[in-house]
Design a protein around this motif. Structure first.
Motif, PDB file in Angstrom:
ATOM      1  N   ARG A   7       0.841  -1.190   0.000  1.00  0.00           N
ATOM      2  CA  ARG A   7       0.000   0.000   0.000  1.00  0.00           C
ATOM      3  C   ARG A   7       0.880   1.244   0.000  1.00  0.00           C
ATOM      4  NH1 ARG A   7      -4.882  -0.030   4.099  1.00  0.00           N
ATOM      5  NH2 ARG A   7      -5.434  -1.641   2.601  1.00  0.00           N
ATOM      6  N   HIS A 120     -14.986  -0.551  -2.520  1.00  0.00           N
ATOM      7  CA  HIS A 120     -14.323  -0.865  -1.247  1.00  0.00           C
ATOM      8  C   HIS A 120     -13.463   0.305  -0.772  1.00  0.00           C
ATOM      9  CE1 HIS A 120     -11.547  -1.786  -4.474  1.00  0.00           C
ATOM     10  NE2 HIS A 120     -10.546  -1.685  -3.621  1.00  0.00           N
ATOM     11  N   SER A 131     -13.043   2.843   6.340  1.00  0.00           N
ATOM     12  CA  SER A 131     -12.234   1.636   6.506  1.00  0.00           C
ATOM     13  C   SER A 131     -12.254   0.865   5.200  1.00  0.00           C
ATOM     14  CB  SER A 131     -12.772   0.772   7.650  1.00  0.00           C
ATOM     15  OG  SER A 131     -14.106   0.356   7.372  1.00  0.00           O
ATOM     16  N   PHE A 132     -11.293  -0.069   5.075  1.00  0.00           N
ATOM     17  CA  PHE A 132     -11.127  -0.793   3.818  1.00  0.00           C
ATOM     18  C   PHE A 132     -10.942  -2.283   4.109  1.00  0.00           C
ATOM     19  CE2 PHE A 132      -9.043   3.338   3.950  1.00  0.00           C
ATOM     20  CZ  PHE A 132      -9.809   4.048   3.036  1.00  0.00           C
ATOM     21  N   PRO A 133     -12.028  -2.974   4.488  1.00  0.00           N
ATOM     22  CA  PRO A 133     -11.892  -4.358   4.940  1.00  0.00           C
ATOM     23  C   PRO A 133     -11.903  -5.400   3.832  1.00  0.00           C
ATOM     24  CG  PRO A 133     -14.156  -3.640   5.187  1.00  0.00           C
ATOM     25  CD  PRO A 133     -13.387  -2.451   4.654  1.00  0.00           C
ATOM     26  N   ALA A 134     -12.158  -5.032   2.600  1.00  0.00           N
ATOM     27  CA  ALA A 134     -12.331  -6.006   1.528  1.00  0.00           C
ATOM     28  C   ALA A 134     -11.047  -6.784   1.264  1.00  0.00           C
ATOM     29  CB  ALA A 134     -12.784  -5.310   0.248  1.00  0.00           C
ATOM     30  N   SER A 135     -11.208  -8.070   0.956  1.00  0.00           N
ATOM     31  CA  SER A 135     -10.074  -8.902   0.569  1.00  0.00           C
ATOM     32  C   SER A 135      -9.788  -8.702  -0.914  1.00  0.00           C
ATOM     33  CB  SER A 135     -10.375 -10.375   0.836  1.00  0.00           C
ATOM     34  OG  SER A 135     -11.430 -10.825  -0.007  1.00  0.00           O
ATOM     35  N   GLU A 138     -12.433 -10.398  -3.031  1.00  0.00           N
ATOM     36  CA  GLU A 138     -13.671  -9.620  -3.104  1.00  0.00           C
ATOM     37  C   GLU A 138     -13.521  -8.419  -4.024  1.00  0.00           C
ATOM     38  OE1 GLU A 138     -15.400 -10.525   1.409  1.00  0.00           O
ATOM     39  OE2 GLU A 138     -14.024  -8.852   1.039  1.00  0.00           O
TER      40      GLU A 138
END
Length: 269
Positions: A7, A120, A131-135, A138
């Motif tokens: 990131r 996302h 927030s950015f919880p996606a895998s 996904e």
């Protein structure tokens, strides 16, 4: 769409707004006052677009192949990015002169697409989520789902693949669209793997390329004429491309790098 290796932090440097505005202004002035630039149209620019894109590909790969690229490689990359950007700005300028759209509309369309295809990260109005919880799985699945909604008229997974791609890149793109390859991008594809003649042959089997029976088959095919030999080699290349994708390897880049290494070895550099 490949996931980034890490990131990134906030983008450094000054905002590009004024620089891009000045670039668009200069291109507009060239169209009005430079006879050569004024004579250009979309068709005339295609040759340059292809050439500049390949030069950018090479510059990007040269930097990617080096752990610590020097100033020369980075300057070359910056220059090639500029050459491709010039093509984009010029094509947009041609349409602006026809009253269709301009560079601003191109940028707006791209921004809207990125927001739409990445729910996302962004809310529908473009605001950043909390927030950015996606895998990764996904994310890729959503990306393809949104693309399908954008173009409901498409009936084939291969629509939109440019036929003018280099043959190896075309094969890789086709197999990826068919759901082959490695990683979540392939798993997220809704289409099953296509059936290619010879693709069921496992490496090491009696009919697989490189086995003890392969030379006899090759000689027979060659004896029947060049078209048969071409078809056989084509199937073998497609199968090799399939194996590359299954290993997570970009076959176009792998071949390019192998050729460059070969050139270096032969030249004795």
């Amino acid at each position: 769409m490949d996931a980034p290796a890490q990131r990134p932090s906030a983008v450094p440097g000054r905002p590009p707004g004024s620089s891009v505005e000045r670039l668009a202004e200069v291109v507009g002035l060239l169209r009005r006052h430079c006879p050569w630039t004024a004579a250009l149209d979309h068709a005339a620019l295609l040759e340059y677009l292809v050439e500049e894109t390949y030069e950018l590909y090479e510059a990007v790969d040269d930097v990617a192949r080096t752990d610590h690229p020097g100033a020369g490689l980075l300057d070359a990359l910056r220059g090639e990015l500029g050459d491709v950007l010039f093509q984009v700005v010029l094509h947009a300028q041609l349409q602006a002169e026809r009253g269709s759209f301009g560079l601003a509309e191109v940028a707006d369309g791209l921004t809207a697409k990125l927001v739409r295809r990445n729910p996302h990260v962004f809310s529908p109005d473009g605001a950043l989520l909390g927030s950015f919880p996606a895998s990764v799985e996904e994310i890729v699945a959503t990306w393809h789902a949104v693309k399908a909604q954008e173009r409901p008229g498409r009936t084939s997974p291969f629509e939109g693949i440019p036929h003018h791609l280099p043959a190896l890149a075309l094969a890789a793109k086709t197999l990826k669209r068919a759901g082959e390859g490695s990683g979540p991008a392939a798993a997220a594809q809704p289409v099953g793997a296509i059936d290619v003649p010879g693709s069921s042959d496992a490496p090491g089997s009696s009919d697989a390329p490189g086995s003890s029976d392969a030379p006899e088959a090759a000689d027979a095919a060659d004896a029947e004429g060049a078209p048969d030999a071409e078809a056989r080699v084509g199937r073998e290349l497609l199968e090799l491309t399939r194996r590359a994708l299954a290993s997570g390897v970009d076959p176009e880049r792998a071949l390019r790098r192998a050729v460059l290494d070969y050139q270096q070895d032969v030249a004795g550099d």
